[in-house]
Design a protein around this motif. Structure first.
Motif, mmCIF file in Angstrom:
data_model
loop_
_atom_site.group_PDB
_atom_site.id
_atom_site.type_symbol
_atom_site.label_atom_id
_atom_site.label_comp_id
_atom_site.label_asym_id
_atom_site.label_seq_id
_atom_site.Cartn_x
_atom_site.Cartn_y
_atom_site.Cartn_z
ATOM 1 N N ALA A 442 29.431 46.875 36.984
ATOM 2 C CA ALA A 442 29.532 48.263 37.429
ATOM 3 C C ALA A 442 29.680 49.145 36.212
ATOM 4 N N PHE A 443 28.879 50.209 36.152
ATOM 5 C CA PHE A 443 28.986 51.133 35.032
ATOM 6 C C PHE A 443 28.572 52.526 35.487
ATOM 7 N N GLY A 444 29.240 53.527 34.914
ATOM 8 C CA GLY A 444 28.981 54.908 35.285
ATOM 9 C C GLY A 444 30.255 55.589 35.741
ATOM 10 N N GLU A 445 30.115 56.791 36.319
ATOM 11 C CA GLU A 445 31.250 57.634 36.682
ATOM 12 C C GLU A 445 32.183 56.983 37.694
ATOM 13 N N GLU A 446 31.622 56.238 38.648
ATOM 14 C CA GLU A 446 32.444 55.668 39.727
ATOM 15 C C GLU A 446 32.637 54.172 39.561
ATOM 16 N N ALA A 447 32.507 53.700 38.334
ATOM 17 C CA ALA A 447 32.702 52.278 38.074
ATOM 18 C C ALA A 447 34.193 51.982 38.014
ATOM 19 N N PHE A 448 34.837 52.032 39.182
ATOM 20 C CA PHE A 448 36.292 51.868 39.235
ATOM 21 C C PHE A 448 36.710 50.415 39.144
ATOM 22 N N THR A 449 35.733 49.504 39.143
ATOM 23 C CA THR A 449 36.027 48.089 38.941
ATOM 24 C C THR A 449 35.267 47.601 37.710
ATOM 25 N N PRO A 450 35.870 46.784 36.867
ATOM 26 C CA PRO A 450 35.184 46.300 35.666
ATOM 27 C C PRO A 450 34.210 45.180 36.007
ATOM 28 N N ASP A 451 33.379 44.834 35.039
ATOM 29 C CA ASP A 451 32.500 43.681 35.208
ATOM 30 C C ASP A 451 33.351 42.433 35.421
ATOM 31 N N SER A 452 32.854 41.544 36.265
ATOM 32 C CA SER A 452 33.602 40.317 36.516
ATOM 33 C C SER A 452 32.658 39.220 36.988
ATOM 34 N N LYS A 453 33.063 38.002 36.696
ATOM 35 C CA LYS A 453 32.343 36.831 37.191
ATOM 36 C C LYS A 453 33.313 36.017 38.039
ATOM 37 N N THR A 454 32.821 35.580 39.192
ATOM 38 C CA THR A 454 33.661 34.814 40.112
ATOM 39 C C THR A 454 32.971 33.506 40.453
ATOM 40 N N THR A 481 39.235 29.238 43.111
ATOM 41 C CA THR A 481 38.541 30.461 42.733
ATOM 42 C C THR A 481 38.953 30.877 41.334
ATOM 43 N N LYS A 482 37.963 31.249 40.529
ATOM 44 C CA LYS A 482 38.223 31.719 39.174
ATOM 45 C C LYS A 482 37.548 33.068 38.982
ATOM 46 N N HIS A 483 38.321 34.071 38.555
ATOM 47 C CA HIS A 483 37.810 35.389 38.210
ATOM 48 C C HIS A 483 37.889 35.568 36.693
ATOM 49 N N ASP A 484 36.783 35.936 36.077
ATOM 50 C CA ASP A 484 36.756 36.309 34.668
ATOM 51 C C ASP A 484 36.403 37.784 34.587
ATOM 52 N N LEU A 496 41.919 48.143 24.759
ATOM 53 C CA LEU A 496 41.035 47.250 25.491
ATOM 54 C C LEU A 496 41.624 45.851 25.443
ATOM 55 N N VAL A 497 41.681 45.229 26.591
ATOM 56 C CA VAL A 497 42.229 43.880 26.683
ATOM 57 C C VAL A 497 41.094 42.935 27.041
ATOM 58 N N ASN A 498 40.919 41.906 26.216
ATOM 59 C CA ASN A 498 39.800 40.977 26.403
ATOM 60 C C ASN A 498 40.283 39.659 27.006
ATOM 61 N N GLY A 499 39.308 38.951 27.581
ATOM 62 C CA GLY A 499 39.545 37.578 28.005
ATOM 63 C C GLY A 499 40.483 37.415 29.177
ATOM 64 N N ILE A 500 40.521 38.377 30.088
ATOM 65 C CA ILE A 500 41.376 38.252 31.267
ATOM 66 C C ILE A 500 40.722 37.295 32.265
ATOM 67 N N SER A 501 41.494 36.313 32.696
ATOM 68 C CA SER A 501 40.985 35.331 33.650
ATOM 69 C C SER A 501 42.104 34.965 34.620
ATOM 70 N N ASP A 502 41.752 34.832 35.885
ATOM 71 C CA ASP A 502 42.732 34.459 36.910
ATOM 72 C C ASP A 502 42.169 33.329 37.751
ATOM 73 N N ARG A 503 43.054 32.378 38.071
ATOM 74 C CA ARG A 503 42.649 31.227 38.881
ATOM 75 C C ARG A 503 43.569 31.110 40.092
ATOM 76 N N PHE A 504 42.964 30.727 41.217
ATOM 77 C CA PHE A 504 43.725 30.560 42.453
ATOM 78 C C PHE A 504 43.249 29.288 43.156
ATOM 79 N N ALA A 505 44.175 28.592 43.769
ATOM 80 C CA ALA A 505 43.857 27.449 44.625
ATOM 81 C C ALA A 505 44.323 27.794 46.035
ATOM 82 N N ALA A 506 43.410 27.742 46.977
ATOM 83 C CA ALA A 506 43.729 28.094 48.365
ATOM 84 C C ALA A 506 43.509 26.892 49.263
ATOM 85 N N VAL A 507 44.464 26.649 50.139
ATOM 86 C CA VAL A 507 44.370 25.548 51.103
ATOM 87 C C VAL A 507 44.479 26.146 52.502
#
Length: 783
Positions: A442-454, A481-484, A496-507
């Motif tokens: 997402a990029f531009g004026e309303e890019a309220f969420t950053p780029d991410s890979k899931t 689930t892994k979000h980068d 600017l903060v780089n390399g943010i990654s979050d992992r979740f395990a759901a059962v």
């Protein structure tokens, strides 16, 4: 080109499945021929003959004749619109079948989203299926408006051109929108102004699973599933090709739509083609005054121009099938709620085509490739090996003043492979693997969420066993689930903060029973515990969301003296503990279903009003961006927070046949949703109730419906009360033959009293009333 590990896995899987069809040993099977007639001996054209437990089926021809290859002792399900269905177990000693169907009754419909070919009346969880003439009559430009009369379903209504389903008060990332069992992979789950890329006008049926459906479809289905089913990958051979052509005109928006659907086959090759073109102007509405004090009879920026083309081909043999489809969708549509921007541009540009060049609108493009395969009895103990894969390349641009303001892109690859096994100790079911990869930008004026890979991986199992007249159903799913997020920005002038990654395990796990204690009457109980990983938007949002007139902050941030910092608290999974009790009657002149549900959600994720505005952010006063930011300084500052919540309610639907041609129906739904602290959740729909009359004759059919939406005064903080309103709709259809054409002309009227209605579940309810009185005239031809 270097292929990613995910792509290599999919390539090897596709090769495996294609080789499987060539090396498999032959399964003992036989061709069965038959005739389907009514009780008077008249042939039933287009009666459907389905092999239970498979996706395989055929249609009867003009003389009611059919021919199908099936294994010995297979169960055939025979159904036809307006007739009660029939089940027959075939034997090699009886290759010729004569089936009689009685008029009336309740038709069982195979629910594709059930995973194990369950019928709607056999499921422990509540399900609604819209198909046939009912689907055609209800079809609107959006899935939300098409389904809003279903019990338990409302719409978030960002105008008639961007409306998504709300199931039991839940929407967004909690309701998964599927096309043939796989995610549509658009960005409709990120913002309410983003349209769903699936369309009802070319669908065979639309299925709504109410309550958690996480076992097959992942944590994004913690609130429910909407599955749009079409035949773009053909699953049946036809004795003759069939083409359906439909055109319709809607006066309230000057909408003109034409749609084509063609299917045919030759030897073992079946093909499908469909497409549509829709062109509509701004909708007329009853006169209202918006939140800026302006009076209007038109919903500005509610125009739409969309078109799509899809094609598919399959090889269908006795041992299985393998098919591929390719589709392209393009849609330009106005974004309501931006009337103030349009007025500013109108002062500067006196252009009669203002909505095309100067208004705020979206340009949506999507390319989608789908692959599906089934291999029957690949080896001992396994009935069917199935593969379903889709690659989606999606782009959504928002245009303001003729320039691209914001661009959203999503490239997604999803696959599900299942093994359906023979009964083991009386338990029949399937095990499977599900993987989904999403590359979002997402990029531009309303890019309220950053780029991410899931990236999401999951293993799941579904099992069922019959104990006399009681059916037990069990299931479980383990998901990772892994979000980068890549780069996060702490304010417009922050670090600017780089390399943010979050992992979740759901059962997740579920158990259900269906008890048919008397033939035609059943109780069902479903208990589930479903976990959901927060979405990337809920974690990383940081920006002005113009569609909702808010500045959104994700869970990853915290505010300290007007500055943004990374939160010290780790985001938690959402856990829903849900109980559903259902009672069904599906025999005789009176049929009905009622559901009671209770859903306790731990760590419920919601957007909380902080009481601040963008003006309170130090970033809003940055010298370089200040002029741009001051334009939105009045936007409220909302942040995702977690707190336990409780949702409960009921749904009821009944139909009574007055005689063979006339029937009455009534429906009702209600939901209450509160945080455990005592506050109501925002945008929860009011209860609705409806009454309808239907007439079905030889050539004529008609219906009349009245739906009442109650006043919603159970509101959240800073939320206004929404007044009650009543909608009256009616339609009439006439069927006739013209040469070799089967023709239907239809006339439909909606909101016949031209009542002013505002949708409580809409982010822009004060600016977007429902359309006024509308008349739809259409013609449908089949040949």
């Amino acid at each position: 080109m270097r292929r990613t590990p995910a792509l290599r896995r999919y390539s090897l899987l596709a090769v495996f499945v294609s080789l499987a069809f060539n090396v498999a040993a032959q399964e003992p099977s036989q061709r069965y021929n038959g005739v389907v007639t009514d009780t008077q001996g008249q042939p039933l054209k287009n009666a459907r003959v389905h092999i239970h437990g498979r996706q395989q089926y055929v249609y009867a021809d003009e003389q009611g004749r059919f021919s199908i290859q099936a294994p010995a002792n297979a169960e055939l399900h025979i159904s036809a619109a307006g007739y009660g269905d029939s089940f027959i177990t075939v034997t090699p000693a009886q290759p010729q079948l004569n089936i009689n169907l009685s008029a009336g009754g309740v038709e069982r419909i195979v629910v594709a989203a059930s995973g194990i070919h369950k019928y709607n009346l056999e499921m422990a969880t509540p399900v609604s299926v819209l198909t046939g003439a009912e689907l055609s009559r209800r079809t609107e430009p959006t899935i939300g408006e098409t389904l809003k009369y279903e019990p338990g379903v409302h719409a978030n209504y960002y105008g008639p051109v961007a409306s998504s389903p709300v199931i039991r008060g839940l929407d967004g990332p909690r309701v998964r929108i599927l096309n043939n069992g796989l995610d549509t992979a658009d960005v409709s789950r990120v913002g309410p102004d983003h349209a769903i890329s699936a369309d009802a006008i070319t669908a065979q049926q639309i299925e709504v699973l109410r309550g958690p459906a996480t076992l097959l479809y992942g944590s994004g289905a913690i609130g429910g599933v909407v599955n749009v089913v079409d035949n773009r990958i053909p699953r049946q051979l036809r004795s003759s090709s069939e083409t359906k052509l439909e055109t319709r005109y809607v006066d309230v928006s000057d909408e003109k739509t034409v749609a084509l659907n063609h299917e045919g086959s030759n030897d073992n090759i079946a093909w499908h083609f469909d497409g549509f073109n829709r062109d509509g102007s701004d909708y007329d509405v009853p006169r209202f005054t918006n939140d800026e004090g302006d009076s209007s009879k038109t919903l500005e920026n509610s125009w739409i121009q969309s078109k799509a083309v899809n094609g598919g081909v399959s090889y269908i043999g006795d041992r299985g099938l393998f098919g591929i489809s390719i589709g392209r969708l393009e849609s330009d549509y106005g974004i309501p709620g931006h009337h103030h921007h349009a007025e500013e541009h109108e002062e500067e540009h006196d252009d009669e085509h203002l909505h095309d060049e100067e208004s705020v609108f979206a340009k949506l493009k999507q390319n989608r490739v789908s692959v599906a395969g089934e291999w029957y009895t690949p080896f001992a103990g396994i009935e069917t090996l199935s593969l379903n894969t889709a690659y989606t390349d999606y782009q959504h641009q928002e245009i303001e003043a003729g320039s691209i303001g914001t661009t959203f892109k999503n490239k997604a690859l999803e696959s599900r492979i299942t093994l359906e096994h023979e009964a083991i100790g009386g338990w029949h079911g399937l095990v499977g693997y599900h993987v989904q990869h999403s590359d979002y930008q997402a990029f531009g004026e309303e890019a309220f969420t950053p780029d991410s890979k899931t990236l999401t991986h999951a293993l799941f199992v579904l099992e069922e066993k019959q104990f006399g007249n009681l059916s037990a159903q069990l299931g479980g799913r383990i998901e990772r689930t892994k979000h980068d997020a890549g780069v996060l920005e702490l304010g417009h002038d922050g670090a600017l903060v780089n390399g943010i990654s979050d992992r979740f395990a759901a059962v997740s796990a579920s158990a259900g029973v269906v008890w048919e204690f008397v033939p035609g009457f059943s109780w069902a109980l479903a208990v589930s515990r479903s976990e959901r990983a927060p979405s990337a938007a809920e974690l990383y949002s940081n920006g002005a969301h113009i569609a909702t007139s808010s500045y959104e902050l994700g869970l990853m941030y915290q505010l300290h003296d007007g500055e943004l910092e990374l939160s010290e608290h780790k985001a938690k999974k959402e856990t829903a503990n849900n109980v559903d009790i259902t009672f069904r009657s599906f025999k005789g002149d009176l049929s009905f279903t009622y559901n009671f549900f209770y859903n306790k959600v731990h760590n419920y994720l919601y957007l909380a009003d902080t009481g601040l505005t963008m003006e309170d952010l130090e970033a809003g006063h940055d010298d370089e961006t200040g002029e741009e930011e001051h334009h939105h300084d009045n936007f409220g500052l909302y942040q995702y927070q977690q707190q336990d919540a409780t949702l409960y309610g009921a749904e009821f639907e009944a139909r009574y046949k007055l005689d063979h041609a006339q029937s009455l129906n009534v429906f009702f739904d209600a939901v209450r949703a509160k945080l455990d602290g005592g506050d109501y959740l925002p945008r929860i729909p009011p209860y609705k109730t409806g009454l309808g009359y239907q007439y079905t004759g030889v050539s004529w059919s008609a219906d009349l419906g009245v739906t009442r939406y109650a006043k919603q005064n159970k509101v959240a903080a800073n939320e206004t009360v929404t007044k009650a309103y009543t909608l009256i709709d009616a339609s009439v259809n006439y069927d006739f033959s013209l040469s070799q054409l089967d023709m239907t002309v239809f006339l439909r009227g909606t909101n016949l009293t031209n009542e002013l209605g505002f949708v409580h579940s809409s982010f822009i309810k004060a600016d977007a009333p429902l359309p006024g009185r509308a008349v739809t005239l259409g013609l449908r031809a089949t040949f």
